[in-house]
Structure formats: structure tokens, C-alpha cells
Design an enzyme around this catalytic site. Structure first.
Site, short mmCIF file in Angstrom:
data_model
loop_
_atom_site.label_atom_id
_atom_site.label_comp_id
_atom_site.label_asym_id
_atom_site.label_seq_id
_atom_site.Cartn_x
_atom_site.Cartn_y
_atom_site.Cartn_z
N CYS A 135 8.38 2.18 -3.97
CA CYS A 135 7.79 0.99 -3.29
C CYS A 135 8.18 0.51 -1.96
O CYS A 135 9.24 0.31 -1.58
CB CYS A 135 8.77 -0.15 -4.13
SG CYS A 135 8.67 -1.89 -3.65
N CYS A 138 9.64 -2.71 -1.13
CA CYS A 138 11.07 -2.81 -1.52
C CYS A 138 12.02 -2.07 -0.32
O CYS A 138 12.90 -2.88 -0.07
CB CYS A 138 11.38 -2.45 -2.73
SG CYS A 138 10.31 -2.73 -4.15
N ASP A 139 11.36 -1.08 0.00
CA ASP A 139 12.27 -0.17 0.84
C ASP A 139 11.81 0.05 2.28
O ASP A 139 12.60 0.71 2.87
CB ASP A 139 12.29 1.22 0.26
CG ASP A 139 13.07 1.26 -1.28
OD1 ASP A 139 13.90 0.17 -1.31
OD2 ASP A 139 12.87 1.75 -2.03
#
Ligand code: NAP
Length: 309
Positions: A135, A138-139
Site C-alpha cells: 500500500c 499507507c507507507d
């Protein structure tokens, strides 16, 4: 006893909830491991009608959730282990948690799909916080001025690679062929981005750790020459597709060789088990879009309402 339980809270499940709630069925949505579903891991959704400026994936499902709640949908976090259908047609949902089974007359399964992995050395060890991710949204921010690799050649890989250039100084796009599967607009955007270097005809074979156990390199094998190449990277993002989350339901709805639910001929949502309906990526290996998942959620809800009458 519930009228209708909807398993899954992505676009399919939430759209089904809006329709069921407006039909006064008081649906219960069982949220899985990723409330909001896969789209919450997408940065900008540019093709969902009604949002000409685009919308963040999380915001889109949050709005759907609010809309479902407004008409009386209830939500519960739980994980289904198994489903039984009683002789009277009641669906009993067995939970992984230590509690009583849930019981419902109609069941809509909208469990979506999960990211596909490769099973190569280093992948599991460095997943989640040590440089291996599924992701970028997200990261991605952890890779400011770093070098990363994105695996895959589809729309997801193109989107993730493009998004990661907001942070990373360089992004390798590692694809097993010499042509992207991604849509023309996404492929053009990626190939025009100077921070992205495609690595064609390459399969990832291992991820190497540094002394702290974080990613330090990706080993790729050229599919033509079979030569190995070491790419010095700080992160590896997987975007090689998904597999459907259908395992617990195999005894009530048949699955095809790839694990996708098989529906009755001429229907996207009706299954061989009366009162059990499917919607979204768990049953769709073809379109796999937020809007098509929502469309299937709508169909499933209407069918459930008709069936319950
Ligand atoms: P996808 O279209 O199935 O692409 C998966 C990619 O991973 C392909 O390039 C495939 O290579 C590669 N791949 C699969 N297994 C592999 C393996 N074992 N080793 C190496 N490479 C492997 O999946 P996706 O990109 O997640 O997209 C899924 C659906 O969502 C598509 O319909 C897509 O259009 C849609 N989507 C849309 C958007 C958007 O419009 N904003 C964004 C993301 C996704 P090959 O090409 O060689 O098969």
C-alpha cells in the site's frame, strides 16, 4: 435473527447496505480486517462518477458508510470462519471470535480481494514496517528521498509508482513483460515520469535485508537472459493483483479455479443457495472497479429485498 447480514464494508458492501437500509431491512454490516475495503488504500480515485476533482479512496468509502448509517445500517467488527444453512434456510455465521453464531435470513457476501504476494525470500520477514508493503498510500511517506521498487504492470502498479514519486527520489517499476497492462492514460503518465525507471522482462526473486533487518536490495531475474540483477532499494511495493476472499464460504457458494464465486447464469449476484447473494471483487474477476462493485452491491440488495418478501 437478522433480516440481512452484509459481510464486507468496501464499495460493494456499503452500497448494498444503503439500498437494504432504505428498504427498511435494518441491515447489519460485518466489517472485516480492512474497514472500507481495498479502495481505502488508493490515493486518488479519478473515475468514480460525481467527483470531477477526484476523491481520496478513504473519503469515498467514509461517505458511503455515513450514507448507510443515516438510513439505519448497523456495523459490527467480526471475522467469519464458516457458514451453515439450516434446513429452514437460516444462515448461521460461525465467527473466529469466541461468541455465538450470527443468524440471518438473507446473506450478502461482499468480502473483496486481498493483495497477491510472490512468496520469495525476504518478503514475509520484511513485510509491514521493514520496507515491504502492499500500500503506497499507507507507507509511501516513509520513503522520502529514498529509492523503491514497485512490482507489477497493471493500473495498480502504475498508480502506486506514480504516487510514490511524491516522496521517493527514484522508483523502479519491475514488470515481467515489456509492455504495461495498465490503461493507456496511466501507462503514459508513468512512462513520462522521469523519476520512474521501468525494469522490463524481470521477475523479483528475493529481497535482501540490511543489518537492521530492513530492505536493502531487490534481486530480479531477466526473463530473457536469465541474468540476475541487484537493485539497491529501501522499499518494495507489491502491485501484482489480488486473490478473492472467499475461503470461508466455499460450502454455500461454489468457487472457480481462481477462487472467485460462481453465480447463476445470467446473474452477477444470485448464487445456487437461496438467500445468499454475492457482490464486488469476490465475485468479479473481470471489471474489478469501485463503480462496478457498487453496482453489484445495489443488485444484491435489490435481490435480497425481493427474496425476503
Ligand atoms: P491486474 O490488472 O491484474 O495487474 C496485475 C499485474 O501484476 C499485471 O501486470 C501482471 O503481469 C502482474 N503479475 C501478476 N502476477 C504476477 C506474478 N506472479 N509475478 C509478476 N507479476 C505478476 O491488477 P491491478 O493492477 O491490481 O488492477 C486490478 C483491476 O483494478 C484492474 O481492472 C484495473 O484496471 C483496476 N484498477 C483501476 C485503477 C484506476 O482506474 N484508478 C487503479 C487500480 C486498479 P501481466 O501483465 O504480465 O499479466
Amino acid at each position: 435473527m437478522e433480516n440481512v447480514i452484509i459481510i464486507g464494508s468496501g464499495c460493494a458492501g456499503l452500497t448494498a447496505a444503503i439500498y437494504c437500509a432504505r428498504a427498511n431491512l435494518k441491515p447489519l454490516v460485518v466489517e472485516g480486517k480492512l474497514p472500507g475495503g481495498q479502495i481505502t488504500t488508493t490515493s486518488d480515485v479519478e473515475n468514480f462518477p460525481g467527483f470531477p476533482e477526484g476523491i481520496n479512496g478513504f473519503d469515498l468509502t467514509w461517505k458511503m458508510r455515513q450514507q448507510a448509517e443515516k438510513f439505519g445500517t448497523r456495523f459490527q467488527g467480526a471475522h467469519i470462519k464458516d457458514v451453515e444453512v439450516t434446513s429452514k434456510g437460516i444462515k448461521r455465521l460461525i465467527l473466529t471470535e469466541q461468541c455465538e453464531p450470527m443468524q440471518t435470513r438473507a446473506l450478502i457476501i461482499a468480502t473483496g480481494a486481498s493483495p497477491r504476494m510472490l512468496g520469495i525470500p525476504g518478503e514475509k520477514e520484511m513485510f509491514g514496517g521493514k520496507g515491504v508493503s502492499t500500500c503506497a498510500t499507507c507507507d509511501g511517506a516513509f520513503f522520502h528521498e529514498k529509492t523503491v521498487a514497485v512490482l507489477g504492470g497493471g493500473d495498480s502498479a502504475a498508480e502506486e509508482a506514480h504516487f510514490l514519486t511524491r516522496f521517493a527520489k527514484k522508483v523502479y517499476l519491475v514488470h515481467r513483460r515489456d509492455q504495461l497492462r495498465a490503461s493507456k492514460i496511466m501507462a503514459e503518465r508513468v512512462l513520462a515520469n522521469k523519476k520512474i525507471e521501468p525494469v522490463w522482462n524481470a521477475n523479483a526473486t528475493a529481497i535482501l535485508p540490511n543489518a537492521e533487518g530492513h530492505v536493502k536490495a531487490l534481486i530480479v531475474k531477466d526473463t530473457l537472459s536469465q541474468q540476475l540483477r541487484e537493485l539497491a532499494v529501501d522499499g518494495v511495493f507489491y502491485a501484482i493483483g489480488h486473490h478473492p476472499n472467499t475461503e470461508p464460504f466455499g460450502n454455500v457458494v461454489p468457487r472457480d479455479e481462481n477462487g472467485y464465486f460462481v453465480t447463476l447464469t445470467d446473474s452477477q449476484v444470485l448464487t445456487k443457495t437461496p438467500g445468499v447473494f454475492v457482490a464486488g471483487d469476490c465475485a468479479d474477476n473481470n471489471y474489478r472497479q469501485a463503480i462496478t462493485a457498487s453496482g453489484m452491491g445495489c443488485q444484491a440488495a435489490i435481490e435480497a429485498e425481493r427474496w425476503l418478501v
